[in-house]
Design an enzyme around this catalytic site. Structure first.
Site, PDB file in Angstrom:
ATOM      1  N   TYR A 182       0.823  -1.212   0.000  1.00  0.00           N
ATOM      2  CA  TYR A 182       0.000   0.000   0.000  1.00  0.00           C
ATOM      3  C   TYR A 182       0.859   1.264   0.000  1.00  0.00           C
ATOM      4  O   TYR A 182       0.494   2.273  -0.589  1.00  0.00           O
ATOM      5  CB  TYR A 182      -0.942  -0.001   1.211  1.00  0.00           C
ATOM      6  CG  TYR A 182      -2.203  -0.803   0.984  1.00  0.00           C
ATOM      7  CD1 TYR A 182      -2.148  -2.155   0.680  1.00  0.00           C
ATOM      8  CD2 TYR A 182      -3.458  -0.207   1.070  1.00  0.00           C
ATOM      9  CE1 TYR A 182      -3.298  -2.894   0.467  1.00  0.00           C
ATOM     10  CE2 TYR A 182      -4.619  -0.938   0.858  1.00  0.00           C
ATOM     11  CZ  TYR A 182      -4.530  -2.279   0.561  1.00  0.00           C
ATOM     12  OH  TYR A 182      -5.676  -3.010   0.340  1.00  0.00           O
ATOM     13  N   HIS A 183       2.015   1.189   0.677  1.00  0.00           N
ATOM     14  CA  HIS A 183       2.810   2.428   0.797  1.00  0.00           C
ATOM     15  C   HIS A 183       3.492   2.823  -0.523  1.00  0.00           C
ATOM     16  O   HIS A 183       4.094   3.880  -0.601  1.00  0.00           O
ATOM     17  CB  HIS A 183       3.821   2.321   1.942  1.00  0.00           C
ATOM     18  CG  HIS A 183       5.018   1.463   1.684  1.00  0.00           C
ATOM     19  ND1 HIS A 183       6.061   1.378   2.573  1.00  0.00           N
ATOM     20  CD2 HIS A 183       5.345   0.632   0.667  1.00  0.00           C
ATOM     21  CE1 HIS A 183       6.980   0.569   2.096  1.00  0.00           C
ATOM     22  NE2 HIS A 183       6.565   0.093   0.954  1.00  0.00           N
ATOM     23  N   HIS A 184       3.349   1.977  -1.547  1.00  0.00           N
ATOM     24  CA  HIS A 184       3.867   2.365  -2.868  1.00  0.00           C
ATOM     25  C   HIS A 184       2.912   3.297  -3.604  1.00  0.00           C
ATOM     26  O   HIS A 184       3.299   3.893  -4.612  1.00  0.00           O
ATOM     27  CB  HIS A 184       4.090   1.127  -3.742  1.00  0.00           C
ATOM     28  CG  HIS A 184       5.262   0.291  -3.324  1.00  0.00           C
ATOM     29  ND1 HIS A 184       6.509   0.821  -3.099  1.00  0.00           N
ATOM     30  CD2 HIS A 184       5.383  -1.042  -3.094  1.00  0.00           C
ATOM     31  CE1 HIS A 184       7.346  -0.145  -2.742  1.00  0.00           C
ATOM     32  NE2 HIS A 184       6.688  -1.274  -2.728  1.00  0.00           N
ATOM     33  N   LYS A 196       3.159   6.650   0.054  1.00  0.00           N
ATOM     34  CA  LYS A 196       3.347   7.231   1.384  1.00  0.00           C
ATOM     35  C   LYS A 196       2.916   6.202   2.429  1.00  0.00           C
ATOM     36  O   LYS A 196       2.242   5.216   2.105  1.00  0.00           O
ATOM     37  CB  LYS A 196       2.514   8.492   1.550  1.00  0.00           C
ATOM     38  CG  LYS A 196       1.006   8.210   1.474  1.00  0.00           C
ATOM     39  CD  LYS A 196       0.190   9.419   1.874  1.00  0.00           C
ATOM     40  CE  LYS A 196      -1.290   9.066   2.033  1.00  0.00           C
ATOM     41  NZ  LYS A 196      -2.063  10.154   2.629  1.00  0.00           N
ATOM     42  N   GLN A 197       3.287   6.439   3.674  1.00  0.00           N
ATOM     43  CA  GLN A 197       2.795   5.614   4.772  1.00  0.00           C
ATOM     44  C   GLN A 197       1.374   6.051   5.143  1.00  0.00           C
ATOM     45  O   GLN A 197       0.978   7.195   4.901  1.00  0.00           O
ATOM     46  CB  GLN A 197       3.701   5.712   5.987  1.00  0.00           C
ATOM     47  CG  GLN A 197       5.124   5.268   5.746  1.00  0.00           C
ATOM     48  CD  GLN A 197       5.241   3.860   5.194  1.00  0.00           C
ATOM     49  OE1 GLN A 197       5.785   3.666   4.109  1.00  0.00           O
ATOM     50  NE2 GLN A 197       4.719   2.875   5.906  1.00  0.00           N
TER      51      GLN A 197
END
Length: 344
Positions: free
Chosen positions: A252-254, A308-309
Site C-alpha cells: 500500500y505504501h507504494h 506514502k505511509q
C-alpha cells in the site's frame, strides 16, 4: 549599550539538543553504513579487536577508525570492553551474512543508491512530488527493463522482510485459512513465513514474471516448493485466483489512496466470504504526529515511489468503505503492524 542588550537576552525555555540531533543524524548514522561497507562487523565476528588491530586490518588511520567505531558503540552496534571492540547481540543477529535475519543487503541497496537520500535529491522529490531513484521515473518499470536492478532490490527487500515474516502469522489466529495470496510479494519472504508458521496453509505468490523467477529461488532455499506456488500476473489488470486470505506487505505504501482503494476493492471482490485481508505496514498514529519511523519511511517513499505511509485509521476507514468488517489493528514485529479485515 549593546553589551547591556546582550546581557538582558532571555535564557531559552528549552535547550537546543533537538536541533543538534538533526545535525548529528545527518553525519552520525552514515558511520554505520561505512562500518558495514568496510566489513568491520564480519571482521569482529572472528573475535574482539583493539583499535590498532582494526586499523591494520582495514588499512585506515586511527582517527578515521575511532570516529566510526565510537558511533557504532554509541548506537549499540559494538561494545568496548578493556580496550577491545565486541559485536553486540543486534549486530550478530542482523549484520552478519551468515544470520538468517541478515539486514545488510538493504544497507547495500541504500549505499548503492545513496544519492536518493541526498539533500538535493530529496529537495527535488519534494518540489516535484515525484520519485528520484534510478535518475527519476517509475521504479517498477526500471526493474522490468534492468534485471540486475530488480535482483538487488529484491535482495534488499528480502533482507528487511524475512524476520517480520515469521512473526505476523502468529499475531492472531489464521489457522482456519486454506489458501493465501501473497500479493506483489517481492522475494516471497512473507509467503515463506506464512507457510512455515501455518502448516495447513497453501500460498499463491503473485507478481510479475521476472519477480516470480527470483522469488522461486528463495522458496527453493526454504524447501517450500510444494506449499508455495508462484503465479505471474499483473495484479492491477489480471484476475486473482481464489483464496480465503489476502496478504499485502509494504504494498500500500507504494501508492496514493486512489490506487490503494483499487487494490482493496479488488481484494474484496476476489476474496471468499469469511476470508481476511491483512495489510502489513509501518503505520502513522491516528493524529499523524508520529512515530518518527513511519514519518521517515514516508520520506523514503518520496525518493523511491509515488506512495506514502498510512495511519491505522486511514487503512481501517478504507477497508470499512469497501465493505470489510471486524477490522482490527495489531502490533506485529518491530515498527510493523497489521491491519486485518473480514469479508462478510
Amino acid at each position: 549599550m549593546v553589551q547591556d542588550d546582550f546581557s538582558n537576552n532571555p535564557v531559552p525555555q528549552v535547550d537546543d539538543r533537538p536541533l543538534w540531533d538533526v545535525v548529528f543524524g545527518v553525519y552520525g548514522y552514515p558511520a554505520l553504513l561505512l562500518a558495514h561497507r568496510l566489513k568491520i562487523f564480519p571482521l569482529l565476528a572472528d573475535g574482539p579487536l583493539a583499535l590498532a588491530d582494526i586499523c591494520n586490518a582495514l588499512n585506515i588511520k586511527q582517527r578515521s577508525a575511532e570516529a566510526i567505531l565510537t558511533v557504532a558503540t554509541a548506537l549499540g552496534f559494538l561494545s568496548l570492553q578493556e580496550g577491545r571492540y565486541f559485536l553486540t547481540a543486534v549486530t550478530e543477529e542482523y549484520l552478519l551474512e551468515k544470520s538468517p535475519n541478515y539486514f545488510g543487503f538493504f544497507w547495500d541497496l541504500m549505499i548503492d543508491n545513496y544519492q536518493v537520500c541526498s539533500f538535493s535529491t530529496l529537495e527535488k522529490a519534494i518540489l516535484t512530488d515525484s520519485p528520484q531513484v534510478y535518475g527519476g521515473g517509475d521504479i517498477f518499470k526500471s526493474h522490468e527493463e534492468q534485471i540486475e536492478l530488480l535482483h538487488r532490490f529484491t535482495r534488499g527487500m528480502h533482507s528487511i522482510s524475512i524476520t517480520s515474516a515469521f512473526v505476523w502469522p502468529e499475531v492472531m489466529d489464521f489457522s482456519q485459512h486454506r489458501v493465501m495470496l501473497d500479493v506483489a510479494g517481492g522475494s516471497a519472504a512473507h509467503s515463506i513465513g506464512a507457510a512455515s508458521k501455518l502448516p495447513n496453509l497453501k500460498v499463491i505468490f503473485l507478481d510479475f514474471p521476472q519477480v516470480c523467477e527470483i522469488a522461486q529461488e528463495y522458496i527453493n532455499q526454504y524447501g517450500l516448493q510444494e506449499r508455495i506456488k508462484t503465479q505471474a500476473i499483473n495484479i492491477w489488470s489480471d484476475h486473482w485466483p481464489t483464496a480465503d486470505l489476502h496478504f499485502f506487505s509494504d504494498v500500500y505504501h507504494h501508492w496514493m489512496p486512489e490506487k490503494s482503494h483499487f487494490l482493496t476493492a479488488k481484494s474484496f471482490n476476489s476474496l471468499e466470504s469469511g476470508g481476511h485481508i491483512v495489510i502489513h505496514e509501518m503505520l502513522y498514529n491516528d493524529q499523524k504526529t508520529g512515530p518518527f519511523a513511519s514519518a521517515a519511511f514516508s520520506m523514503i517513499m518520496m525518493g523511491w515511489t509515488e506512495g506514502k505511509q498510512y495511519s491505522g485509521l486511514e487503512l481501517s476507514t478504507m477497508l470499512k468503505e469497501i465493505g470489510f468488517e471486524d477490522i482490527r489493528i495489531h502490533k506485529a514485529y518491530g515498527y510493523y503492524s497489521i491491519v486485518v479485515g473480514r469479508k462478510p
